[in-house]
Scaffold this active site. Structure first.
Site, short mmCIF file in Angstrom:
data_model
loop_
_atom_site.label_atom_id
_atom_site.label_comp_id
_atom_site.label_asym_id
_atom_site.label_seq_id
_atom_site.Cartn_x
_atom_site.Cartn_y
_atom_site.Cartn_z
N SER A 1 0.85 -1.19 0.00
CA SER A 1 0.00 0.00 0.00
C SER A 1 0.89 1.23 0.00
O SER A 1 1.99 1.21 0.57
CB SER A 1 -0.91 0.03 1.23
OG SER A 1 -1.64 1.25 1.28
N TYR B 1 -2.62 0.17 10.30
CA TYR B 1 -2.68 -0.36 8.94
C TYR B 1 -1.39 -0.05 8.19
O TYR B 1 -0.78 -0.94 7.58
CB TYR B 1 -3.88 0.24 8.20
CG TYR B 1 -3.97 -0.16 6.74
CD1 TYR B 1 -4.41 -1.43 6.38
CD2 TYR B 1 -3.61 0.73 5.74
CE1 TYR B 1 -4.50 -1.81 5.05
CE2 TYR B 1 -3.69 0.36 4.40
CZ TYR B 1 -4.14 -0.90 4.06
OH TYR B 1 -4.21 -1.26 2.74
#
Length: 247
Positions: free
Chosen positions: A142, A156
């Site tokens: 990501s 995250y």
């Protein structure tokens, strides 16, 4: 670029989004794919579509937090097709929320799926790659955290950047030419990732951003294909792919 026709690829999180798009694209280009996810009925339906279009596809129901499930995925792939050339670690969740909410269960879940799930894939595939003399580990990471952590995304981002660090560690340990690694970091992609978000504000904002600027999962699948298609002596270590208008 080399053809994908002889590639054998196992993909986690293949029941939708980037995983599904990757399975469909690689199969369309000639690879044999093994789709793995918790939703067995969904991966079975996708595999039927692939086979109906003339492709090669099998399925495996797994939970990436269980090391034995990843070992089973690798074993099923090898048993069916004779080897495993590529493992795509795609499964991921994002039950994000502000740290002040103290969602310790959500933190643990992200660590278990995003990081431990990837490590379970490494543990399952690496011995087989070395026995075969070749193998390629691809992980969907990501862009979160690359240029500062956004609100509610601290844990995250931490899990995703931990995956990136593991990839770099594996790369520097694998200069014998046997194992290749590729970390692909997408920005906003139109997937159902927001469904796993615990905080309603973060969930709604993410959905709005996906609708406004998200790219297609097939764009990320194309990046996977690009990395996998390279000759054996070429390694694409990292790809960042985001919407043109994303900051």
């Amino acid at each position: 670029m080399l053809s994908l026709r002889d590639k054998i690829v196992a993909i986690t999180g293949a029941s939708g989004g980037i995983g599904e798009a990757t399975a469909r694209l690689l199969a369309d280009r000639g690879a044999a794919v093994v789709l793995a996810a918790r939703r067995g009925e969904r991966v079975d339906a996708i595999a039927r579509d692939i086979r109906a279009a003339g492709g090669r596809a099998a399925t495996c129901v797994i939970d990436v937090t269980r090391a034995e499930d990843l070992r089973r995925l690798v074993a099923i792939t090898v048993d069916r097709y004779g080897r495993i050339d590529v493992l795509v670690n795609n499964a991921g969740i994002a039950p994000i929320s502000p740290l002040a909410d103290l969602d310790t269960e959500g933190w643990s879940a992200m660590i278990d799926v995003n990081l431990r799930g990837m490590l379970n894939g490494v543990a399952a595939a690496l011995p087989v790659f070395r026995e075969q003399g070749a193998g390629h580990l691809v992980s969907i990471v990501s862009v979160a955290g690359l240029a500062g952590v956004h609100p509610s995304m601290a844990v995250y981002a931490a899990t995703k950047n931990a995956v990136r660090t593991v990839h770099e560690g594996l790369r520097v340990e694998s200069t014998d030419g046997v194992v290749r690694t590729t970390a692909i970091s997408p920005g906003y992609v139109r997937t159902d990732l927001a469904d796993s978000m615990a905080d309603p504000r973060a969930r709604e904002q993410t959905r709005e951003n996906m609708d406004a600027m998200g790219i297609s999962p097939s764009a990320v699948a194309g990046a996977v294909a690009f990395a996998v298609e390279q000759p054996g002596d070429v390694e694409i270590g990292e790809i960042n792919i985001r919407p043109t208008i994303q900051a």
